[in-house]
Design a protein around this motif. Structure first.
Motif, short mmCIF file in Angstrom:
data_model
loop_
_atom_site.label_atom_id
_atom_site.label_comp_id
_atom_site.label_asym_id
_atom_site.label_seq_id
_atom_site.Cartn_x
_atom_site.Cartn_y
_atom_site.Cartn_z
N TYR A 47 -7.94 -30.21 -22.60
CA TYR A 47 -8.22 -31.60 -22.27
C TYR A 47 -7.13 -32.53 -22.76
O TYR A 47 -6.63 -33.39 -22.03
N GLU A 48 -6.73 -32.35 -24.00
CA GLU A 48 -5.73 -33.24 -24.59
C GLU A 48 -4.38 -33.11 -23.90
O GLU A 48 -3.67 -34.10 -23.73
N TYR A 49 -4.02 -31.90 -23.52
CA TYR A 49 -2.73 -31.74 -22.84
C TYR A 49 -2.76 -32.39 -21.46
O TYR A 49 -1.78 -33.01 -21.04
N ALA A 50 -3.86 -32.24 -20.78
CA ALA A 50 -3.97 -32.89 -19.47
C ALA A 50 -3.83 -34.40 -19.65
O ALA A 50 -3.13 -35.08 -18.91
N LYS A 51 -4.48 -34.91 -20.68
CA LYS A 51 -4.45 -36.35 -20.93
C LYS A 51 -3.04 -36.81 -21.32
O LYS A 51 -2.55 -37.83 -20.85
N LEU A 52 -2.42 -36.00 -22.17
CA LEU A 52 -1.09 -36.34 -22.67
C LEU A 52 -0.08 -36.47 -21.52
O LEU A 52 0.84 -37.29 -21.57
N TYR A 53 -0.27 -35.67 -20.49
CA TYR A 53 0.68 -35.69 -19.38
C TYR A 53 0.12 -36.37 -18.14
O TYR A 53 0.64 -36.16 -17.05
N ASP A 54 -0.92 -37.18 -18.32
CA ASP A 54 -1.56 -37.86 -17.18
C ASP A 54 -1.89 -36.87 -16.08
O ASP A 54 -1.68 -37.14 -14.90
N GLY A 55 -2.37 -35.72 -16.49
CA GLY A 55 -2.64 -34.67 -15.52
C GLY A 55 -4.11 -34.56 -15.20
O GLY A 55 -4.86 -35.51 -15.36
N LYS A 56 -4.48 -33.38 -14.77
CA LYS A 56 -5.86 -33.16 -14.36
C LYS A 56 -6.47 -32.06 -15.22
O LYS A 56 -5.79 -31.10 -15.59
N PHE A 57 -7.74 -32.24 -15.52
CA PHE A 57 -8.45 -31.25 -16.32
C PHE A 57 -9.67 -30.74 -15.58
O PHE A 57 -10.52 -31.52 -15.15
N ILE A 58 -9.73 -29.44 -15.42
CA ILE A 58 -10.80 -28.83 -14.64
C ILE A 58 -11.76 -28.06 -15.54
O ILE A 58 -11.33 -27.31 -16.41
N LEU A 59 -13.03 -28.25 -15.32
CA LEU A 59 -14.03 -27.41 -15.99
C LEU A 59 -14.48 -26.36 -14.98
O LEU A 59 -14.96 -26.69 -13.89
N ARG A 60 -14.28 -25.13 -15.34
CA ARG A 60 -14.62 -24.04 -14.42
C ARG A 60 -15.53 -23.05 -15.13
O ARG A 60 -15.19 -22.55 -16.19
N PHE A 61 -16.67 -22.81 -14.56
CA PHE A 61 -17.56 -21.81 -15.15
C PHE A 61 -17.20 -20.44 -14.60
O PHE A 61 -17.32 -20.20 -13.39
N ASP A 62 -16.75 -19.58 -15.46
CA ASP A 62 -16.40 -18.23 -15.05
C ASP A 62 -17.66 -17.37 -15.06
O ASP A 62 -17.87 -16.55 -15.94
N ASP A 63 -18.45 -17.61 -14.04
CA ASP A 63 -19.77 -16.97 -13.97
C ASP A 63 -19.75 -15.78 -13.05
O ASP A 63 -20.41 -15.76 -12.02
N THR A 64 -18.98 -14.78 -13.43
CA THR A 64 -18.82 -13.63 -12.54
C THR A 64 -19.56 -12.39 -13.05
O THR A 64 -19.30 -11.30 -12.57
N ASN A 65 -20.43 -12.59 -14.01
CA ASN A 65 -21.20 -11.45 -14.49
C ASN A 65 -22.69 -11.81 -14.58
O ASN A 65 -23.17 -12.27 -15.61
N PRO A 66 -23.41 -11.57 -13.49
CA PRO A 66 -24.84 -11.95 -13.44
C PRO A 66 -25.67 -11.29 -14.53
O PRO A 66 -26.75 -11.79 -14.87
N ASP A 67 -25.18 -10.20 -15.09
CA ASP A 67 -25.93 -9.55 -16.16
C ASP A 67 -25.94 -10.41 -17.42
O ASP A 67 -26.80 -10.25 -18.28
N LYS A 68 -24.98 -11.27 -17.56
CA LYS A 68 -24.87 -12.02 -18.80
C LYS A 68 -25.09 -13.52 -18.63
O LYS A 68 -25.45 -14.21 -19.60
N ASP A 69 -24.81 -14.02 -17.45
CA ASP A 69 -24.81 -15.47 -17.31
C ASP A 69 -26.21 -16.01 -17.08
O ASP A 69 -27.03 -15.39 -16.40
N LYS A 70 -26.47 -17.17 -17.68
CA LYS A 70 -27.81 -17.76 -17.57
C LYS A 70 -27.68 -19.22 -17.15
O LYS A 70 -26.79 -19.94 -17.60
N LEU A 71 -28.61 -19.62 -16.33
CA LEU A 71 -28.60 -20.98 -15.78
C LEU A 71 -28.57 -22.04 -16.87
O LEU A 71 -27.85 -23.03 -16.79
#
Length: 492
Positions: A47-71
């Motif tokens: 987050y801070e680096y994106a802010k420092l460079y006036d860039g973009k910050f993405i939140l991505r949920f790496d939810d590729t394992n249904p055995d482990k991931d919970k809503l």
RNA sequence: GCUCCCGUGGUGUAGUCCGGUCAAUCAUUCCGGCCUUUCGAGCCGGCAACUCGGGUUCGAAUCCCGACGGGAGCACCA
């Protein structure tokens, strides 16, 4: 007037290959638990680096394992990030992109860069160890394509593997798994898909196609860099500028689920917000502020040096935040009664803070009965003079189950002990003090200390969750519960 | 075991890519002193480090080689 203390500027070292306005970072948690201080390091850096460079910050949920991931964890993690003061420009789930992943997988198969394998995990492991290719590796492209179709619809026992280099010194290159079958319903996609990409595939692909320029990951992925770029090259996708940093570990505070989960299951700790835990919820409940976490994390930087940081560094940052704004109250541990027959009845206003006048004051109405800490009086002999802080001086007449004292004036006497006190209108309060959860890898049975004492009446005026300072005791976060007021010891 | 990464005071960290300005930065801890109606905060001062051994060079914390120490990976987890 209360003056603001000069604050140190916390800055990050420059990012290589970075151009103002063009930096894109991402934080890719897996929604399988609550966020802890280690996640905070990554998230804050991104987050801070994106802010420092006036860039973009993405939140991505790496939810590729249904055995482990919970809503529940998608929202829980977002709450944790919001609490930290992190804002993201874009949010999405890797699971939203599965059809795209399937297309890319097909592309790899068509190029002869991936193959379907139905060896047992044991065989695969053995072959990797011996650097031997299995029979599946020589399947024709047509066979692979057909099997892949089958996997997507009904086949079981198959995986898709990258045709890497079984002879490579880097074990991560020995035909890593790209896709596997997981029948468990996905918390968001339900049973729409049954074939899921692994981290190697999804991570690289998502970083590239979502436009991330500077992905950060922790050092344990370093061996996978080669695979990351190899894959992207084969797919003809852009290579981001990948960066690694060391994991953050705090002395006596395990971060791994392997160590934390059993404690929660056994009920040894109260939950994910137990004040002994390095979870963001635990730290928050204990009274660690988000500003302190940010400053702490930034001061650690992004080096690859492994370090075990002492919690006192975080405490120091927190103290700098808290000291100017925390109201002061009197708290008496192990109270003993003090009777002062000749005490004048007073109505005394005492400020809530020694210098920050904006915090106001409270008024004490005193008579001849006081309560003071046993520990302090225990160290004083009869005849000695001490001062009830902010009130007046007392000479000790007699020490027994009760202390008898004599009022001897109000002027300040240099070098007298000044101790906190209450009148008979006190409020009982329990304070919990966290200690190291583990000592030499063993669970510390005494990790949660419970202290009973009394506080001045105006403690009732605190708000739930307010962080205050008990004078001569330390910072404490207050909670108002059905059973009364409790406090969580933050630090001295 | 194999492969990779890391190694600056008690703890963390800057500097290492592009050798000299580094008799090494900042923070924290600890120790003094000042200040203060908290044993808190603040202010001032102090102790204290380039893992070791070779090499390159006029010159190395910085480059090369080796040793030692620590960590990670060797999953159909991320």
């Amino acid at each position: 007037m209360y003056r603001e203390k000069k604050t140190k500027e916390y800055t990050l070292p420059p990012l290589p290959n970075a151009e103002k306005g063009k930096v894109v970072t991402r934080f890719p948690p897996e929604p399988n638990g609550y966020l802890h201080i280690g996640h905070a390091k990554a998230a804050i850096m991104d987050y801070e680096y994106a802010k420092l460079y006036d860039g973009k910050f993405i939140l991505r949920f790496d939810d590729t394992n249904p055995d482990k991931d919970k809503l529940e964890f998608y929202d829980a993690q977002k709450e944790d990030l919001q609490w930290l003061g992190i804002e993201w420009d874009e949010e999405y789930n890797t699971s939203d992109h599965l059809s795209k992943h399937y297309k890319l997988a097909e592309q790899l198969i068509q190029q002869g860069d991936a193959y379907v394998c139905n060896c047992t995990p044991e065989e695969i492991k053995k072959n990797r160890k011996n650097r031997i290719a299995c029979k599946c590796r020589s399947n024709s492209i047509e066979e692979n394509l057909e099997l892949w179709e089958g996997i997507l619809s009904h086949l079981t026992g198959y995986i898709l593997r990258l045709k890497g280099d079984m002879k490579s010194d880097n074990t991560a290159m020995r035909d890593p798994t790209l896709f596997r079958i997981i029948e468990t319903p996905h918390p968001i996609q339900g049973d729409k898909y049954r074939v899921w990409p692994t981290y190697d595939f999804a991570g690289a692909v998502e970083d590239s196609i979502s436009g991330v320029t500077h992905p950060f990951r922790t050092k344990e992925y370093e061996l996978r860099d080669e695979c990351y770029f190899y894959l992207l090259d084969k797919l003809g996708l852009r290579r981001p500028y990948l960066l690694e940093f060391s994991r953050l570990s705090i002395e006596g505070m395990p971060v791994s689920k392997r160590k934390i989960n059993p404690l929660i299951e056994k009920g040894v700790v109260t939950g994910f917000d137990d004040i002994r835990l390095p979870t963001l919820r635990g730290l928050k409940r204990r009274g660690i502020t988000k500003q302190a976490i940010r400053n702490f994390v930034i001061s650690q930087g992004v080096s690859k040096t492994e370090a075990t940081v002492s919690f006192s560094l975080l405490e120091a940052e927190n103290r700098k935040i808290l000291d100017p704004i925390a109201r002061r109250f009197f708290f008496i541990k192990d109270p003993i009664k003090l009777i002062v027959e000749n005490a004048p009845e007073k109505k005394k206003a005492i400020p809530y803070h020694p210098s920050n006048r904006e915090l106001g004051e409270r008024i004490f109405e005193t008579d001849k009965i006081f309560y003071i800490p046993f520990e302090d009086i225990d160290s004083l002999r009869e005849g000695v003079i001490f001062r009830l802080k902010d009130l007046f001086n007392i000479r000790i007449l007699e020490k027994n189950k009760v202390v008898y004292g004599e009022y001897i004036g109000e002027e300040l006497i240099p070098d007298t002990l000044r101790i906190q006190w209450t009148t008979s209108r006190y409020i009982p309060i329990t304070v919990f003090i966290p200690h190291s959860l583990y000592i030499n890898d063993e669970f510390n049975e005494n990790s949660l200390e419970e202290i009973h004492g009394i506080a001045e009446e105006s403690i009732k005026n605190t708000s739930h969750g307010e962080i205050i300072q008990f004078e001569r005791f330390g910072f404490v976060r207050i909670e108002h519960t059905d059973k009364g007021i409790i406090g969580f010891f933050t630090h001295r």
